[in-house]
Design a protein around this motif. Structure first.
Motif: not given
Length: 268
Positions: A22-34, A61-70
């Motif tokens: 029930n949240a809608s963040p904008m996630i930009n230029n982030s590294l989500i790893k391990g 209702n979210s957007s994920v932009t220029n992120c690395s999900i590894i």
């Protein structure tokens, strides 16, 4: 955002890196790893699943932009039953999510393996090594989705009453969708794999799991592809074994492989 362990919800491990409800963040230029999401269990035999090793969205209702999900992972618990893994990198339910310019690499969704004496052992299913979505809308543009995998759990039956172990199915090495709309444009989907679990038996015939959609697997969904490359993905069946020589001529049943690049079922 690294090395997270997620939130436990009704025994399920959810959102190893980020948990959104029930949240809608904008996630930009982030590294989500391990990060990891691992289901837990109760002594009564109820087991939890793993959802969203890196990102978990429900009613979002979210957007994920220029992120690395590894390098994220989901896995499940096992006791009397084996749980499922869904969305090694990202899990979405009842959501609308956009991904732009993202690198989704080397994420894994793993169904739990099960060994049990006296009853049938059934491995857990795996869904969506990179992304898993249910009743959702995904908009994916200019993304690299590679080296992700989904693995069905192994089932080892060792008893005599219902001895046949069964491996879990694996669906969608890169992306799995159910009752969803998935739009993908100008993206590369490569070197993703779907591995069905093995089934083995001490006194009977093991039945292995199937591999569906090394790249993309969808059911009851709308899949729209525009100017994309899907290459070197593979769906790999599990293998069935009989671990005894007591019954000559008996052997396990191998699973099947469906759609190295794309598999669509039930009104894709």
């Amino acid at each position: 955002i690294t090395n997270g362990s997620g939130k436990i919800v009704d025994l399920n491990g959810c959102g190893g890196g980020i948990y959104c409800k029930n949240a809608s963040p904008m996630i930009n230029n982030s590294l989500i790893k391990g990060n990891k999401s691992i289901g837990t269990r109760q002594s009564t035999g109820i087991v939890g699943a793993g959802f969203g090793g890196g990102l978990y969205f429900i009613q979002s209702n979210s957007s994920v932009t220029n992120c690395s999900i590894i390098d994220n992972e989901v896995s499940a618990s096992v006791l009397f039953y084996a749980g499922q893994g869904s969305g090694g990198g990202i899990y979405c339910r009842d959501s609308s999510i956009s991904f732009t310019g993202c690198n989704i690499t080397n994420n894994h969704s793993i169904g739990a393996s099960k060994k049990y004496t006296g009853e049938r052992a059934i491995g857990g299913d795996g869904f969506g090594g990179g992304i898993s979505c249910y009743i959702s809308t995904l908009d994916i543009r200019n993304c690299l989705i590679q080296l992700n995998s989904v693995v069905g759990g192994d089932g080892w039956g060792t008893g005599i009453y219902d001895p046949n172990g069964k491996g879990g199915d694996a669906q969608g090495g890169a992306i799995y969708g159910s009752n969803s709309t998935i739009y993908i444009e100008k993206s590369l989907i490569k070197n993703n794999n779907s591995f069905g679990g093995s089934g083995s038996s001490q006194d009977g015939q093991g039945v292995s799991g199937n591999g569906f959609g090394g790249g993309i697997c969808c059911f009851n969904s709308s899949l729209i592809l525009k100017n994309i490359i899907i290459t070197d993905n593979d769906a790999i069946k599990g293998y069935g074994y009989n671990n005894t020589n007591d019954w000559p001529g008996w052997h396990g049943f191998d699973g099947a492989s469906f759609g190295g690049a794309i598999y669509g079922g039930n009104n894709l």
